[in-house]
Design an enzyme around this catalytic site. Structure first.
Site, PDB file in Angstrom:
ATOM      1  CG  ASP A   1      13.940  40.659  75.568  1.00  0.00           C
ATOM      2  OD1 ASP A   1      13.225  39.683  75.244  1.00  0.00           O
ATOM      3  OD2 ASP A   1      14.886  40.572  76.372  1.00  0.00           O
TER       4      ASP A   1
ATOM      5  CD  GLU B   1      25.001  58.456  73.378  1.00  0.00           C
ATOM      6  OE1 GLU B   1      24.763  58.109  74.552  1.00  0.00           O
ATOM      7  OE2 GLU B   1      26.086  58.967  73.013  1.00  0.00           O
TER       8      GLU B   1
ATOM      9  CD  GLU C   1      22.438  33.822  68.917  1.00  0.00           C
ATOM     10  OE1 GLU C   1      21.664  34.713  68.493  1.00  0.00           O
ATOM     11  OE2 GLU C   1      23.612  33.718  68.533  1.00  0.00           O
TER      12      GLU C   1
ATOM     13  NE  ARG D   1      11.290  38.723  80.306  1.00  0.00           N
ATOM     14  CZ  ARG D   1      12.281  39.575  80.104  1.00  0.00           C
ATOM     15  NH1 ARG D   1      12.733  40.315  81.103  1.00  0.00           N
ATOM     16  NH2 ARG D   1      12.817  39.701  78.914  1.00  0.00           N
TER      17      ARG D   1
ATOM     18  NE  ARG E   1      17.486  42.988  75.691  1.00  0.00           N
ATOM     19  CZ  ARG E   1      18.097  41.871  75.331  1.00  0.00           C
ATOM     20  NH1 ARG E   1      19.312  41.929  74.863  1.00  0.00           N
ATOM     21  NH2 ARG E   1      17.490  40.700  75.432  1.00  0.00           N
TER      22      ARG E   1
ATOM     23  CG  LEU F   1      10.651  54.231  58.811  1.00  0.00           C
ATOM     24  CD1 LEU F   1      11.710  54.876  59.688  1.00  0.00           C
ATOM     25  CD2 LEU F   1       9.525  53.677  59.688  1.00  0.00           C
TER      26      LEU F   1
ATOM     27  NE  ARG G   1       8.257  32.125  75.311  1.00  0.00           N
ATOM     28  CZ  ARG G   1       9.058  33.040  75.863  1.00  0.00           C
ATOM     29  NH1 ARG G   1       9.083  33.209  77.164  1.00  0.00           N
ATOM     30  NH2 ARG G   1       9.842  33.763  75.101  1.00  0.00           N
TER      31      ARG G   1
ATOM     32  CD1 TRP H   1      17.713  30.429  63.550  1.00  0.00           C
ATOM     33  CD2 TRP H   1      15.666  29.636  63.145  1.00  0.00           C
ATOM     34  NE1 TRP H   1      17.246  31.032  62.401  1.00  0.00           N
ATOM     35  CE2 TRP H   1      15.997  30.563  62.132  1.00  0.00           C
ATOM     36  CE3 TRP H   1      14.417  29.007  63.089  1.00  0.00           C
ATOM     37  CZ2 TRP H   1      15.130  30.877  61.077  1.00  0.00           C
ATOM     38  CZ3 TRP H   1      13.547  29.319  62.047  1.00  0.00           C
ATOM     39  CH2 TRP H   1      13.911  30.237  61.060  1.00  0.00           C
TER      40      TRP H   1
ATOM     41  NE  ARG I   1      13.195  32.632  72.293  1.00  0.00           N
ATOM     42  CZ  ARG I   1      12.664  33.771  72.674  1.00  0.00           C
ATOM     43  NH1 ARG I   1      11.367  33.981  72.514  1.00  0.00           N
ATOM     44  NH2 ARG I   1      13.400  34.718  73.222  1.00  0.00           N
TER      45      ARG I   1
ATOM     46  CG  HIS J   1       5.838  35.875  70.496  1.00  0.00           C
ATOM     47  ND1 HIS J   1       6.900  36.578  70.995  1.00  0.00           N
ATOM     48  CD2 HIS J   1       6.089  34.566  70.789  1.00  0.00           C
ATOM     49  CE1 HIS J   1       7.770  35.744  71.549  1.00  0.00           C
ATOM     50  NE2 HIS J   1       7.291  34.514  71.446  1.00  0.00           N
TER      51      HIS J   1
HETATM   52  C1  IPE Z   1      16.915  39.196  71.765  1.00  0.00           C
HETATM   53  O1  IPE Z   1      15.993  38.748  72.697  1.00  0.00           O
HETATM   54  C2  IPE Z   1      16.419  38.873  70.390  1.00  0.00           C
HETATM   55  C3  IPE Z   1      15.202  39.574  69.978  1.00  0.00           C
HETATM   56  C4  IPE Z   1      14.615  40.538  70.614  1.00  0.00           C
HETATM   57  C5  IPE Z   1      14.685  39.152  68.718  1.00  0.00           C
HETATM   58  P1  IPE Z   1      16.201  37.356  73.451  1.00  0.00           P
HETATM   59  O2  IPE Z   1      15.095  37.236  74.431  1.00  0.00           O
HETATM   60  O3  IPE Z   1      16.339  36.259  72.463  1.00  0.00           O
HETATM   61  O4  IPE Z   1      17.602  37.583  74.158  1.00  0.00           O
HETATM   62  P2  IPE Z   1      18.253  36.906  75.432  1.00  0.00           P
HETATM   63  O5  IPE Z   1      18.165  35.422  75.230  1.00  0.00           O
HETATM   64  O6  IPE Z   1      17.463  37.351  76.609  1.00  0.00           O
HETATM   65  O7  IPE Z   1      19.644  37.424  75.460  1.00  0.00           O
HETATM   66  C1  IPE Z   2      11.059  39.073  72.405  1.00  0.00           C
HETATM   67  O1  IPE Z   2      10.356  38.598  73.500  1.00  0.00           O
HETATM   68  C2  IPE Z   2      10.629  38.422  71.109  1.00  0.00           C
HETATM   69  C3  IPE Z   2      11.586  37.468  70.540  1.00  0.00           C
HETATM   70  C4  IPE Z   2      12.774  37.200  70.987  1.00  0.00           C
HETATM   71  C5  IPE Z   2      11.154  36.752  69.355  1.00  0.00           C
HETATM   72  P1  IPE Z   2      10.767  37.238  74.227  1.00  0.00           P
HETATM   73  O2  IPE Z   2      10.046  36.117  73.561  1.00  0.00           O
HETATM   74  O3  IPE Z   2      12.219  37.100  74.303  1.00  0.00           O
HETATM   75  O4  IPE Z   2      10.146  37.493  75.680  1.00  0.00           O
HETATM   76  P2  IPE Z   2      10.841  37.181  77.064  1.00  0.00           P
HETATM   77  O5  IPE Z   2      12.177  37.818  77.048  1.00  0.00           O
HETATM   78  O6  IPE Z   2      10.911  35.690  77.185  1.00  0.00           O
HETATM   79  O7  IPE Z   2       9.923  37.799  78.072  1.00  0.00           O
HETATM   80 MG    MG Z   3      13.608  37.717  75.617  1.00  0.00          MG
END
Ligand code: IPE
Ligand code: IPE
Ligand code: MG
Length: 246
Positions: A21, A208, A68, A25, A189, A132, A34, A70, A72, A38
């Site tokens: 995650d 853990e 979820e 940001r 995470r 792996l 964004r 999807w 975006r 990625h």
């Molecule tokens: C969780 O991240 C899903 C992935 C890392 C693929 P999100 O950014 O979608 O989660 P929330 O919305 O902050 O909970």
């Molecule tokens: C994780 O980064 C990647 C996916 C969920 C696909 P985010 O895109 O959720 O980045 P933030 O959380 O908005 O910074």
């Molecule tokens: Mg995120």
């Protein structure tokens, strides 16, 4: 001594799962869009897969896209789908060279045909690799996974293929997408969020948890090694007392 050498090879987690995650940001902090985050997130994936292979982790599950996600904006979803295609294509040779076996979990039927086709091709090409096992969670929802398992079990019971009296937690485990994999021992995470976001709910009963503020594109090999060292310092009691474990 470098961080990698501090890892106790006899106490390695067999299965590590990661909620990757913070891409958005990370890009925003740099004044970028964004999707730039990625793209750099893919580089971090490459590093972590390599690092996991180097120290002998057997299973690595990466949460790449949730059900979820999807919801975006369409442009971001499309950018992510193209990235999956290019990453899978660009990495095929590397995965083969490094003896990595690729797997995917999630509601894969929701993926665009092109993504699914590319993914299935490389899953097939790497299926006999013995290093792996890299499991990509794509279009993944833990609740959907459990719901599907319940449905399949109920259907088998209705057909008389399975006696409800004999249903155990192993029956449930076997019917999840992850049926053939062991549960993760360590879940990482990134990005400073303290939540699970619908990831592997059943499988992490005794996992853990490790949270770090690092944003995913900055997550390095050493950050993975540090998480593993932290894991190795913990006492996993599984409900028993500390004394019982001695
Ligand atoms: C969780 O991240 C899903 C992935 C890392 C693929 P999100 O950014 O979608 O989660 P929330 O919305 O902050 O909970
Ligand atoms: C994780 O980064 C990647 C996916 C969920 C696909 P985010 O895109 O959720 O980045 P933030 O959380 O908005 O910074
Ligand atoms: Mg995120």
């Amino acid at each position: 001594m470098d961080i990698k050498n501090q890892i106790d090879k006899n106490k390695l987690p067999v299965h590590v799962a990661v909620i990757m995650d913070g891409n958005g940001r990370w890009a925003k902090k740099k004044g970028n869009k964004r999707v730039f985050g990625h793209r750099n997130g893919v580089k971090a994936v490459k590093n972590i897969v390599e690092a996991a292979g180097e120290i002998g982790i057997k299973y690595l599950t990466l949460y790449a896209f949730s059900t979820e996600n999807w919801n975006r904006p369409k442009t971001e979803v499309e950018a992510l789908m193209s990235l999956f295609i290019s990453a899978v294509k660009n990495e095929t040779e590397n995965l083969i060279k490094n003896n990595v076996r690729l797997k995917a979990i999630g509601n894969l039927n929701l993926l665009p045909e092109k993504v699914l086709k590319n993914l299935n091709e490389i899953i097939d090409k790497t299926k006999n690799n013995t290093g792996l096992t890299l499991i990509l969670a794509l279009s993944y929802s833990a609740r959907a996974e459990i719901t599907n398992a319940v449905k399949t079990i109920a259907q088998k019971a209705a057909k008389g293929e399975l006696n409800p009296e004999n249903i155990t937690d192993k029956t449930v485990s076997k019917h999840l997408y992850t049926g053939e994999f062991p549960d993760p021992e360590l879940l990482i995470r990134t990005s400073g969020e303290y939540r699970i976001s619908n990831f592997l709910l059943w499988q992490i009963s005794y996992t853990e948890l490790y949270f770090t503020n690092i944003l995913w594109p900055d997550f390095s090999k050493n950050d993975l090694f540090e998480a593993i060292i932290d894991f190795q310092k913990r006492e996993r009691r599984f409900g028993k007392t500390s004394e019982q474990l001695k």
